[in-house]
Structures are given as C-alpha cells and as structure tokens.
Design an enzyme around this catalytic site. Structure first.
Site, mmCIF file in Angstrom:
data_model
loop_
_atom_site.group_PDB
_atom_site.id
_atom_site.type_symbol
_atom_site.label_atom_id
_atom_site.label_comp_id
_atom_site.label_asym_id
_atom_site.label_seq_id
_atom_site.Cartn_x
_atom_site.Cartn_y
_atom_site.Cartn_z
ATOM 1 N N GLU A 53 0.805 -1.068 -0.058
ATOM 2 C CA GLU A 53 0.044 -0.165 -0.170
ATOM 3 C C GLU A 53 0.818 1.045 0.103
ATOM 4 O O GLU A 53 0.438 2.273 -0.588
ATOM 5 C CB GLU A 53 -1.056 -0.070 1.147
ATOM 6 C CG GLU A 53 -1.936 -1.114 1.231
ATOM 7 C CD GLU A 53 -3.164 -0.583 -0.029
ATOM 8 O OE1 GLU A 53 -3.251 0.157 -0.613
ATOM 9 O OE2 GLU A 53 -3.930 -1.501 0.097
ATOM 10 N N ASP A 71 -6.832 7.991 -0.365
ATOM 11 C CA ASP A 71 -6.488 7.062 0.417
ATOM 12 C C ASP A 71 -5.264 7.373 1.235
ATOM 13 O O ASP A 71 -4.214 8.188 0.539
ATOM 14 C CB ASP A 71 -5.756 5.560 -0.366
ATOM 15 C CG ASP A 71 -6.740 4.914 -0.817
ATOM 16 O OD1 ASP A 71 -8.169 5.040 -0.526
ATOM 17 O OD2 ASP A 71 -6.702 4.386 -2.123
#
Length: 147
Positions: A53, A71
């Site tokens: 990520e 995000d």
C-alpha cells in the site's frame, strides 16, 4: 525575525515529510500495537499489506477519481469509508477519525483504524493484500527481524 521564520519553516517541513519506516522497525511497531495475529492475520501479512500500500511510508496519499476519495497513510485508509478529510462526498468515517491523523509519524490512530477495518471486512478490504499477498509466502517481510 528572519531566523524565527526560517526555523518555523524547517520545523514545518519536518512534520510534513512523514515517516518512512525501516522493515524491522515497522514489524516491531505493529507487533507492539497488537497486530500480530489480530483477527487471524499474521504480522508478515500486515507487513506485506503495508509494503504494497505505502512502502512503509506514513505520508503517502492516493486520489481515486472514480469515488472522489483519497487513500491516506501507511495503510492507505480511504476517505469515503473510514476517515474524514472534509472534502470527500458522502463520506462515512467508519473509524471516527480525521484522515490527517493517518499521515502522522505516530501510527497509533492508523493502527486502530486498520483494526476496525479488518474487524468489519477482513484483510481482503485492502486491494494490495489481495493482489500482492494472498496465497503467497510472505515470510520475507519479517525475515531477519529480531521479534
């Protein structure tokens, strides 16, 4: 006066940079926060997830044009569902936290939110885990760390 201004700008730049964890430092931190085995997810899987990520970087943000969401941080916590950034339409804020908290060097709130997410949706809530970690040997993400 100039010295105070320059010092202020230097301090601001330090807080804006965020933190890029070293592998074993992050592994120890996540373990200390109780993620090793949390909801059946091994520490190696959490490490694989955070590498996929954010490359262990607390300051990463990624905008998603389709959902008009962003995000945030080391776990890439989404502003539509889990945190409030004040600009995402119809945001839910499931963790009850500001998205800016996901970008801090101190990842206490990010870990708490990740625990909420995995408790409600499981580890498959993270696309990076599904694409890069699921059904793979993830032991290398903690190998060499004295845990």
């Amino acid at each position: 006066m100039k010295a105070v201004l320059i010092l202020g700008l230097l301090l601001l730049s330090v807080t804006v940079q965020g933190k890029k964890f070293e592998k074993c430092e992050l592994a120890r931190t996540l373990r200390r926060y109780g993620l090793d085995g949390y909801k059946g997810v091994s520490l190696a899987n959490w490490m694989c997830l955070t590498y996929g990520e954010s490359r262990y970087n607390t300051r990463v943000t990624n905008y998603n044009p389709g959902s008009k969401s962003t995000d945030y941080g080391i776990f890439q916590i989404n502003s539509k569902w889990w945190c409030n950034d004040g600009k995402t339409p119809k945001a839910v804020n499931g963790c009850g936290v500001s998205c800016s908290a996901m970008l801090k060097d101190d990842i206490t709130q990010a870990v708490a939110c990740a625990k909420t997410i995995v408790s409600r949706q499981g580890i498959t809530a993270w696309v990076a885990w599904k694409n890069k970690c699921r059904n793979r040997d993830v032991s290398s993400y903690i190998r060499g760390c004295k845990l």
